[in-house]
Design a protein around this motif. Structure first.
Motif, PDB file in Angstrom:
ATOM      1  N   GLY A 378     -38.081  53.779  33.727  1.00  0.00           N
ATOM      2  CA  GLY A 378     -38.768  53.580  32.457  1.00  0.00           C
ATOM      3  C   GLY A 378     -38.155  52.503  31.578  1.00  0.00           C
ATOM      4  O   GLY A 378     -38.759  52.085  30.590  1.00  0.00           O
ATOM      5  N   CYS A 379     -36.965  52.083  31.923  1.00  0.00           N
ATOM      6  CA  CYS A 379     -36.269  51.080  31.095  1.00  0.00           C
ATOM      7  C   CYS A 379     -36.338  49.680  31.689  1.00  0.00           C
ATOM      8  O   CYS A 379     -35.632  48.786  31.224  1.00  0.00           O
ATOM      9  CB  CYS A 379     -34.815  51.503  30.871  1.00  0.00           C
ATOM     10  SG  CYS A 379     -34.676  52.906  29.729  1.00  0.00           S
ATOM     11  N   ALA A 380     -37.173  49.466  32.688  1.00  0.00           N
ATOM     12  CA  ALA A 380     -37.228  48.154  33.355  1.00  0.00           C
ATOM     13  C   ALA A 380     -37.651  47.046  32.392  1.00  0.00           C
ATOM     14  O   ALA A 380     -37.245  45.890  32.562  1.00  0.00           O
ATOM     15  CB  ALA A 380     -38.179  48.217  34.547  1.00  0.00           C
ATOM     16  N   HIS A 381     -38.436  47.385  31.403  1.00  0.00           N
ATOM     17  CA  HIS A 381     -38.909  46.370  30.450  1.00  0.00           C
ATOM     18  C   HIS A 381     -38.220  46.491  29.093  1.00  0.00           C
ATOM     19  O   HIS A 381     -38.638  45.865  28.130  1.00  0.00           O
ATOM     20  CB  HIS A 381     -40.421  46.487  30.277  1.00  0.00           C
ATOM     21  CG  HIS A 381     -41.181  46.187  31.520  1.00  0.00           C
ATOM     22  ND1 HIS A 381     -41.644  44.939  31.859  1.00  0.00           N
ATOM     23  CD2 HIS A 381     -41.530  46.992  32.574  1.00  0.00           C
ATOM     24  CE1 HIS A 381     -42.248  44.965  33.012  1.00  0.00           C
ATOM     25  NE2 HIS A 381     -42.199  46.202  33.488  1.00  0.00           N
ATOM     26  N   ALA A 382     -37.204  47.320  29.024  1.00  0.00           N
ATOM     27  CA  ALA A 382     -36.492  47.518  27.764  1.00  0.00           C
ATOM     28  C   ALA A 382     -35.411  46.446  27.596  1.00  0.00           C
ATOM     29  O   ALA A 382     -35.271  45.539  28.426  1.00  0.00           O
ATOM     30  CB  ALA A 382     -35.881  48.913  27.740  1.00  0.00           C
ATOM     31  N   ALA A 383     -34.650  46.541  26.533  1.00  0.00           N
ATOM     32  CA  ALA A 383     -33.573  45.585  26.302  1.00  0.00           C
ATOM     33  C   ALA A 383     -32.615  45.574  27.486  1.00  0.00           C
ATOM     34  O   ALA A 383     -32.381  46.607  28.111  1.00  0.00           O
ATOM     35  CB  ALA A 383     -32.817  45.965  25.029  1.00  0.00           C
ATOM     36  N   PRO A 384     -32.075  44.406  27.828  1.00  0.00           N
ATOM     37  CA  PRO A 384     -31.132  44.347  28.948  1.00  0.00           C
ATOM     38  C   PRO A 384     -29.925  45.253  28.689  1.00  0.00           C
ATOM     39  O   PRO A 384     -29.467  45.384  27.549  1.00  0.00           O
ATOM     40  CB  PRO A 384     -30.717  42.887  29.019  1.00  0.00           C
ATOM     41  CG  PRO A 384     -31.434  42.170  27.959  1.00  0.00           C
ATOM     42  CD  PRO A 384     -32.310  43.110  27.202  1.00  0.00           C
ATOM     43  N   CYS A 385     -29.427  45.837  29.768  1.00  0.00           N
ATOM     44  CA  CYS A 385     -28.327  46.788  29.624  1.00  0.00           C
ATOM     45  C   CYS A 385     -27.567  46.889  30.930  1.00  0.00           C
ATOM     46  O   CYS A 385     -28.022  46.422  31.969  1.00  0.00           O
ATOM     47  CB  CYS A 385     -28.865  48.168  29.223  1.00  0.00           C
ATOM     48  SG  CYS A 385     -29.979  48.884  30.442  1.00  0.00           S
ATOM     49  N   SER A 386     -26.395  47.491  30.863  1.00  0.00           N
ATOM     50  CA  SER A 386     -25.642  47.846  32.072  1.00  0.00           C
ATOM     51  C   SER A 386     -25.770  49.343  32.259  1.00  0.00           C
ATOM     52  O   SER A 386     -25.580  50.096  31.309  1.00  0.00           O
ATOM     53  CB  SER A 386     -24.158  47.469  31.921  1.00  0.00           C
ATOM     54  OG  SER A 386     -24.025  46.088  31.678  1.00  0.00           O
ATOM     55  N   TRP A 387     -26.078  49.777  33.478  1.00  0.00           N
ATOM     56  CA  TRP A 387     -26.410  51.177  33.751  1.00  0.00           C
ATOM     57  C   TRP A 387     -25.320  51.768  34.650  1.00  0.00           C
ATOM     58  O   TRP A 387     -25.172  51.358  35.789  1.00  0.00           O
ATOM     59  CB  TRP A 387     -27.768  51.250  34.449  1.00  0.00           C
ATOM     60  CG  TRP A 387     -28.458  52.558  34.289  1.00  0.00           C
ATOM     61  CD1 TRP A 387     -28.254  53.680  35.041  1.00  0.00           C
ATOM     62  CD2 TRP A 387     -29.474  52.882  33.335  1.00  0.00           C
ATOM     63  NE1 TRP A 387     -29.086  54.686  34.602  1.00  0.00           N
ATOM     64  CE2 TRP A 387     -29.851  54.225  33.554  1.00  0.00           C
ATOM     65  CE3 TRP A 387     -30.106  52.169  32.314  1.00  0.00           C
ATOM     66  CZ2 TRP A 387     -30.832  54.865  32.792  1.00  0.00           C
ATOM     67  CZ3 TRP A 387     -31.072  52.803  31.562  1.00  0.00           C
ATOM     68  CH2 TRP A 387     -31.427  54.144  31.798  1.00  0.00           C
ATOM     69  N   LEU A 388     -24.557  52.719  34.115  1.00  0.00           N
ATOM     70  CA  LEU A 388     -23.435  53.321  34.845  1.00  0.00           C
ATOM     71  C   LEU A 388     -23.802  54.771  35.189  1.00  0.00           C
ATOM     72  O   LEU A 388     -24.190  55.526  34.293  1.00  0.00           O
ATOM     73  CB  LEU A 388     -22.175  53.329  33.971  1.00  0.00           C
ATOM     74  CG  LEU A 388     -21.352  52.046  33.836  1.00  0.00           C
ATOM     75  CD1 LEU A 388     -22.189  50.827  33.536  1.00  0.00           C
ATOM     76  CD2 LEU A 388     -20.256  52.225  32.782  1.00  0.00           C
TER      77      LEU A 388
END
Lengths: 522, 522
Positions: A378-388
């Motif tokens: 669901g976050c593919a189009h959200a603000a860029p982020c690092s996912w841990l």
């Protein structure tokens, strides 16, 4: 004060610092006092205290995931190491570099079965890739440099150095010389023949998959190239279910993660006949179940390891893209999120609520388990982020990992997506977040159950009665995370609908310091 | 519902119950679901959930200390066992019987390095006295009975049974027969010659000590006899510094405990030339320090082990008393406590405040560390009680131990004397206390530091600066134990003077259910 001759502990601290170590996560005891003293006197390495060792290890993992540098942990004998071992296990499965410095009794004391005596060497071995017992104050600095090199090589490793009392408190000999630097092992070269074979396999004549993990997921360009290669081949582009770090959100081409539920994973890969692996192993079910296979790829699938864990996955991606003549794929564009919808918080409404709330360049720590299975997509189009993510399946990684990530990336907001049952394994990390003033927003998904286990109970064929289900419920009494957090110096609030959740996350990430949001899930 | 054939898990649960196991402390995961199902369906063994495995193991220890029967723990693979290992270590040093049932992946799954895979056999070995891996559903019930026998023998042992998935979920074969009972090993006989030699040594011609531990301390008559023997010989009557359980207070003759601070211990035993040990090892310093000995008895002291850990200490006490012609000593009489004094709460004022507050027949759980060093001696004339201490030096035993003790002795009030730093290792136990409605009053001594380590820093010759001391302080932010407890469903209050503390303990122990008292120490 008269000048003291340098002891082994100080020589080790100076050597670790010389080898690039800048951070120590600690829960020390008596057998580590000489290291506490040396760390304090030299001031070379920042020391962060955790109230339990599981916090210490998880924070070291989070720090290294953001900095790509090992922290050192300071742990107290076998029980202290054991308390840290679950999150060391998670770090090991993530191939995070970590150096554990474990104090032991002075060697002469070990014969007498003092209360804290145990077989420390045996206790650390199952959770470490590299183990050494320091033999003397003359050698411990050299041991420390070797530990850092072992940890920081490719892939990252868990290096554990056991320090008996005298190796720390004895003076170094008069002819002591600081150890020379030791370069960590770089990645083994990717083989051209493997690249050629991978390109052949991805010729679109059979259903294929590219499965990439490790450093590939930390490299947006490598992901964009593999996405393009997969598109050209009509192949799936996948990642393991849980990963050290994925650069995600708008502008990145993160692959789809292989689902945790075994039936979904099997369905996704059922037709695949050729699989190219880059820093990834053949996918395996998280658990075995009666009547279901352990390996997810069909038996008839041809599997090629293009780059193993000790090789350079991003380089492999570039070589493959060049061989296949593809350029980076266009990543998902950022979408202005919908105005946050109200309504109950549920696994289905969470992805939009989180995507709308994520601030710019956040670090997302994901131990959301059942509640959050759809949030990543669901976050593919959200603000860029690092996912841990939780990498070794040992729950309780979230609060410590967020703590360490915030220390490793002090200019970035951290959003921790946290299951309630798992949170209670290591909730003590909140205190360290308050003490260090870290901008960590922890969202606790309060479904008041080990929800995942209710599904697993069915998977083993059980027909559970109320007594069995009672062992998986957390609702009697309900956990009050806002009060628990406040008791550790962290403010918080409880929210009961999605719009309030989105606003609360956005507010909290803008403010400095930690915050806890208890998201009530009916 | 159609009747299911019995599977290995059910056969094991029935066998454990047949062998006398009545209690299971659990924090299960997927690999234990078949056991959760079998425990729930059969209803033969009570199941108590802990929110972290350190709670599970410490509670099993507390339960066994009160009932003298092993509980079974239910733990999840290597990380779950590791999370429990520190309190398993404490139980092992207490020689408490415990059976750990650790689920593992199905055997066929182990080859594939799934996220939770680790070397489980290697991980459990350093913390267990007995280890077995179940081979099949046909055998696991027999393995369980053997584990109980190993645990419940003399001395008590840690028995760990690893259960791969299929051993639980496969049906038992058609010719399955429940295992026959296995009697645990009884104590080895005390030798008459040793009794004669002990009596000779205690002839008053040289300064002597009787050092008794284990079951002796649980037997008021045995203690009264040894007190009389020591008095006749002009000898010291001592116990190890930390013990599984001591029957204490008015009407009992508990020995003096050897002090934790090494200099005090050395001073106490400096003149001893003959030592008779009963279920005790030659005393050893808790830690080694530069320039100080490991063993506390002088090198010239003659040492006799009258009864080793696998022998019957109370029987040895009776034989020795008979040989020496002594009758039980008169125990301390109960004294009406002084009206509780006001004033700040400190290590010096606590003994009187606690002694005045102790209700009849309490179970005292003592993880008070530096704050409480004088409380045990201060309660010699208080209401009779059972005194349970941290035995292996691994902090975080208190809240779980109190939880298990309350379940093992449901008609007795439990008073937990708890250091603040140690409390934060396993504070999650409060939730189980609330869930089970246990009458546990936890008094948290809030000195806001790892106070003991400040002393230890000096003991290794350090001259600590503010950075080192900062790693031992818990005051930034202050921990709010009343709020933390409330968040887990346990009411509480904070007190700041001794009179209020005494009243608060007396009030809380009279009420059912758990309560937390934060005792502020300036």
């Amino acid at each position: 004060m008269t000048e003291q001759p340098m002891n082994g502990a100080e020589s080790l601290v100076r050597a670790l610092h010389g080898a690039g170590v800048e951070m120590c996560f600690a829960n020390p005891g008596t057998s580590e006092m000489q290291f506490v003293d040396a760390l304090g006197r030299t001031g070379l390495i920042r020391c962060v205290l955790g109230l339990a060792e599981t916090v210490v290890a998880g924070a070291a993992d989070g720090y290294a995931r953001m900095t790509r540098k090992p922290a050192v942990t300071l742990l107290h004998l076998a029980p202290g190491f054991a308390n840290a071992a679950a999150n060391i296990h998670n770090a090991r499965k993530a191939r995070t570099p970590m150096v554990n410095l474990v104090g032991d009794h002075a060697s002469r004391h070990l014969a007498y079965d003092a209360p804290l005596t145990a077989d420390l060497d045996a206790a650390v071995a199952p959770f470490s890739d590299w183990v050494r017992r320091a033999r003397s104050a003359a050698e411990i600095a050299h041991d420390g440099v070797a530990a850092v090199a072992a940890a920081a090589g490719r892939p990252g490793r868990i290096a554990t150095l056991i320090a008996p009392g005298e190796a720390g408190w004895d003076p170094v000999p008069a002819d002591f010389r600081p150890p020379a630097p030791v370069a960590p092992a770089g990645p083994r070269a990717v083989e051209d023949a493997a690249v050629a074979r991978a390109a052949q396999m991805l010729d679109a004549r059979a259903p294929a998959a590219i499965i990439a993990g490790g450093a590939v997921l930390e490299d947006p360009e490598a992901m964009a190239l593999l996405r393009a290669a997969a598109d050209k081949a009509g192949a799936l582009f996948l990642a393991p279910g849980a990963n050290r770090r994925i650069e995600h959100g708008a502008g990145r081409c993160a692959p789809r993660r292989i689902p945790y539920p075994v039936d979904q994973a099997l369905a996704l890969l059922r037709d695949v006949r050729r699989a190219v692996l880059i820093e990834a192993a053949p996918p395996v079910a998280f658990f075995a179940y009666p009547g279901k296979p352990s390996l997810i790829l069909p038996p008839e699938c041809e599997v090629l390891t293009l780059a193993d864990f000790d090789q350079d996955g991003p380089a492999a991606a570039r070589m493959l893209a060049e061989r296949m003549g593809v350029r980076p794929a266009a990543p998902p564009r950022r979408r202005t999120p919908d105005a946050p919808a109200g309504g109950f918080i549920s696994p289905d409404t969470l992805p939009a609520a989180i995507a709308a709330a994520l601030p710019e360049n956040a670090v997302v720590v994901d131990e959301s388990i059942t509640s959050g299975r759809k949030i990543f997509e669901g976050c593919a189009h959200a603000a860029p982020c690092s996912w841990l993510a939780i990498t070794g399946g040992a729950i309780g990684i979230g609060p410590p990992l967020a703590t360490g990530a915030a220390l490793g990336a002090p200019d970035r907001p951290v959003v921790a997506l946290q299951a309630d049952g798992s949170a209670m394994y290591s909730i003590q990390a909140l205190w360290t977040q308050a003490r260090e003033g870290l901008n960590v927003t922890t969202v606790i998904f309060a479904n008041r159950a080990y929800r995942i286990l209710k599904g697993e109970l069915m998977n083993v064929g059980a027909n559970p009665g109320p007594q069995a289900l009672n062992m998986l419920e957390l609702d009697r009494p309900e956990l009050g995370f806002v009060e628990i957090a406040r008791g550790m110096g962290v403010p918080g609030r409880r929210v009961e609908d999605c719009a309030a959740l989105t606003r609360a996350i956005a507010d909290a990430t803008r403010e400095p310091g930690p915050f806890v949001i208890e998201a009530f899930m009916p």
